[in-house]
Design a protein around this motif. Sequence first.
Motif, PDB file in Angstrom:
ATOM      1  N   GLU A  19      28.611   7.356   6.896  1.00 14.39           N
ATOM      2  CA  GLU A  19      30.038   7.465   7.219  1.00 14.39           C
ATOM      3  C   GLU A  19      30.854   6.317   6.642  1.00 14.39           C
ATOM      4  O   GLU A  19      32.018   6.100   7.013  1.00 14.39           O
ATOM      5  N   LEU A  20      30.243   5.580   5.705  1.00 15.47           N
ATOM      6  CA  LEU A  20      30.875   4.375   5.176  1.00 15.47           C
ATOM      7  C   LEU A  20      32.260   4.640   4.585  1.00 15.47           C
ATOM      8  O   LEU A  20      33.224   3.940   4.892  1.00 15.47           O
ATOM      9  N   GLN A  21      32.347   5.663   3.740  1.00 14.65           N
ATOM     10  CA  GLN A  21      33.628   5.898   3.067  1.00 14.65           C
ATOM     11  C   GLN A  21      34.742   6.147   4.072  1.00 14.65           C
ATOM     12  O   GLN A  21      35.838   5.627   3.940  1.00 14.65           O
ATOM     13  N   ARG A  22      34.423   6.941   5.088  1.00 13.99           N
ATOM     14  CA  ARG A  22      35.427   7.213   6.126  1.00 13.99           C
ATOM     15  C   ARG A  22      35.782   5.920   6.867  1.00 13.99           C
ATOM     16  O   ARG A  22      36.947   5.612   7.102  1.00 13.99           O
ATOM     17  N   ASN A  23      34.747   5.128   7.208  1.00 12.49           N
ATOM     18  CA  ASN A  23      34.981   3.891   7.965  1.00 12.49           C
ATOM     19  C   ASN A  23      35.755   2.840   7.178  1.00 12.49           C
ATOM     20  O   ASN A  23      36.318   1.918   7.758  1.00 12.49           O
ATOM     21  N   LEU A  24      35.760   2.985   5.865  1.00 12.35           N
ATOM     22  CA  LEU A  24      36.514   2.039   5.033  1.00 12.35           C
ATOM     23  C   LEU A  24      37.978   2.449   4.887  1.00 12.35           C
ATOM     24  O   LEU A  24      38.794   1.705   4.367  1.00 12.35           O
ATOM     25  N   GLY A  25      38.287   3.648   5.346  1.00 14.44           N
ATOM     26  CA  GLY A  25      39.639   4.182   5.165  1.00 14.44           C
ATOM     27  C   GLY A  25      40.680   3.444   6.004  1.00 14.44           C
ATOM     28  O   GLY A  25      40.343   2.694   6.925  1.00 14.44           O
ATOM     29  N   ALA A  26      41.942   3.688   5.696  1.00 18.21           N
ATOM     30  CA  ALA A  26      43.039   3.029   6.409  1.00 18.21           C
ATOM     31  C   ALA A  26      42.960   3.357   7.899  1.00 18.21           C
ATOM     32  O   ALA A  26      42.772   4.512   8.281  1.00 18.21           O
ATOM     33  N   GLY A  27      43.055   2.331   8.742  1.00 21.86           N
ATOM     34  CA  GLY A  27      43.051   2.542  10.191  1.00 21.86           C
ATOM     35  C   GLY A  27      41.678   2.809  10.783  1.00 21.86           C
ATOM     36  O   GLY A  27      41.549   2.981  11.991  1.00 21.86           O
ATOM     37  N   GLU A  28      40.647   2.866   9.958  1.00 21.82           N
ATOM     38  CA  GLU A  28      39.298   3.144  10.475  1.00 21.82           C
ATOM     39  C   GLU A  28      38.586   1.837  10.825  1.00 21.82           C
ATOM     40  O   GLU A  28      39.078   0.738  10.556  1.00 21.82           O
ATOM     41  N   LEU A  29      37.374   1.990  11.379  1.00 16.06           N
ATOM     42  CA  LEU A  29      36.630   0.867  11.962  1.00 16.06           C
ATOM     43  C   LEU A  29      36.594  -0.388  11.080  1.00 16.06           C
ATOM     44  O   LEU A  29      36.976  -1.465  11.520  1.00 16.06           O
ATOM     45  N   LEU A  30      36.155  -0.245   9.847  1.00 17.65           N
ATOM     46  CA  LEU A  30      35.920  -1.444   9.041  1.00 17.65           C
ATOM     47  C   LEU A  30      37.223  -2.094   8.595  1.00 17.65           C
ATOM     48  O   LEU A  30      37.307  -3.303   8.434  1.00 17.65           O
ATOM     49  N   MET A  62      24.895  -1.558  -1.475  1.00 21.68           N
ATOM     50  CA  MET A  62      25.814  -0.491  -1.914  1.00 21.68           C
ATOM     51  C   MET A  62      27.103  -0.530  -1.093  1.00 21.68           C
ATOM     52  O   MET A  62      28.190  -0.256  -1.608  1.00 21.68           O
ATOM     53  N   ALA A  63      26.970  -0.889   0.191  1.00 22.37           N
ATOM     54  CA  ALA A  63      28.147  -0.946   1.060  1.00 22.37           C
ATOM     55  C   ALA A  63      29.090  -2.073   0.634  1.00 22.37           C
ATOM     56  O   ALA A  63      30.311  -1.913   0.674  1.00 22.37           O
ATOM     57  N   VAL A  64      28.511  -3.218   0.233  1.00 17.62           N
ATOM     58  CA  VAL A  64      29.344  -4.332  -0.222  1.00 17.62           C
ATOM     59  C   VAL A  64      30.163  -3.893  -1.431  1.00 17.62           C
ATOM     60  O   VAL A  64      31.373  -4.120  -1.498  1.00 17.62           O
ATOM     61  N   GLN A  65      29.491  -3.230  -2.352  1.00 14.17           N
ATOM     62  CA  GLN A  65      30.195  -2.762  -3.543  1.00 14.17           C
ATOM     63  C   GLN A  65      31.327  -1.816  -3.151  1.00 14.17           C
ATOM     64  O   GLN A  65      32.456  -1.937  -3.636  1.00 14.17           O
ATOM     65  N   ALA A  66      31.026  -0.881  -2.244  1.00 15.88           N
ATOM     66  CA  ALA A  66      32.047   0.093  -1.820  1.00 15.88           C
ATOM     67  C   ALA A  66      33.202  -0.609  -1.112  1.00 15.88           C
ATOM     68  O   ALA A  66      34.375  -0.258  -1.314  1.00 15.88           O
ATOM     69  N   ALA A  67      32.880  -1.600  -0.276  1.00 18.04           N
ATOM     70  CA  ALA A  67      33.931  -2.319   0.451  1.00 18.04           C
ATOM     71  C   ALA A  67      34.789  -3.125  -0.518  1.00 18.04           C
ATOM     72  O   ALA A  67      36.020  -3.159  -0.401  1.00 18.04           O
ATOM     73  N   GLN A  68      34.122  -3.760  -1.479  1.00 20.51           N
ATOM     74  CA  GLN A  68      34.874  -4.516  -2.489  1.00 20.51           C
ATOM     75  C   GLN A  68      35.784  -3.565  -3.266  1.00 20.51           C
ATOM     76  O   GLN A  68      36.952  -3.874  -3.500  1.00 20.51           O
TER      77      GLN A  68
END
Length: 342
Positions: A279-290, A310-316
């Motif tokens: 669910e990383l992509q969703r959690n990185l979205g505006a207003g979401e958990l991350l 992979m998550a670090v890359q996606a978050a960056q």
Amino acid sequence: MLFRQLFDSVSGTYSYILASRRGGEAMIIDPVLEKVDRYLQLVNELDLRLVKAVDTHLHADHITGLGALRDRTRCVTVMGENTKADLVSMRLAEGDKLTVEGVSLDVLYTPGHTDDSYSFVMADRVFTGDTLLIRGTGRTDFQNGSARVQYESIFGKLLRLPDETMVFPAHDYKGDTVSTIGEEKRCNPRLQVKSIDDYVELMNNLKLPNPKMMDVAVPSNLKVGLAQDQIARRGWALDAAQAIPLIGRGDIVFIDLREQGERDRHGVIPESQHAPYPELQRNLGAGELLNSFAGKTLLFYCAFGERSAMAVQAAQDAGLAAAKHITGGIDAWKKAGGPLER
Ligand SMILES: [Fe+2]
């Protein structure tokens, strides 16, 4: 359920795509490197999102598609806990569940062909890898194989499944696509033995040549891990010893990317947040958990450091410049003496 059986004619390998619905999550079992384009095209055509690529065991006759699928889709790579592959994202043990949205398979440890052979069981079917083939069984003469151990896996575990259970193996060289447990009990010539010793005798006298690809496939399949050093060179990695003193600091949020089953089995870093990797992509979205932790350093961790890299890359990529991860995951954390809670 969406179910596809795909064939690689060079190695005689069957690969399986499973999903519960169009638009949903999918997994693939035993993908072959040369077929990766075709799998991804089909995943696309069926409007699926590939989230797991699974190998039943370390293959000797073809190069696995796990690494290529991970690099192209950022999916989670999965094998059994006894694998000697350098790094997969998730390792399963007997009793665990292998899941994607709407699909759940029970993990059975079925060694004998190799010591890292696993089978995956659903209500109506079983994926047997090379442990039980259609009218055959996987050879036991290399990769720590053992005919005695395989007998126990087959007679003690697989043949105890209901007779009508469909058998989907990792290979067939004759063109058969599916069988059932009952059919194999009655018609598989290797299973018509009177004792474990008869089976061992039969298997030890097959005198098979080594697979053509063995010298290439085995070393390659041992090295499927994502190179985490690139992430480290960018300054986005901490080793476990550096991360341990950061617990409790208000400017840092530990984020666990693992599934609940892994958390239950191996423990959790105190005060960490749970944000499962799929669910990383969703959690990185505006207003979401991350995104709600903006201004703090996100410190991702998982089992072995692959999902977190992979998550670090996606978050960056999503603009969260303060994201880092713990190299080597909980495995390294434990070895460094880091605290865990259940
Ligand atoms: Fe095999």
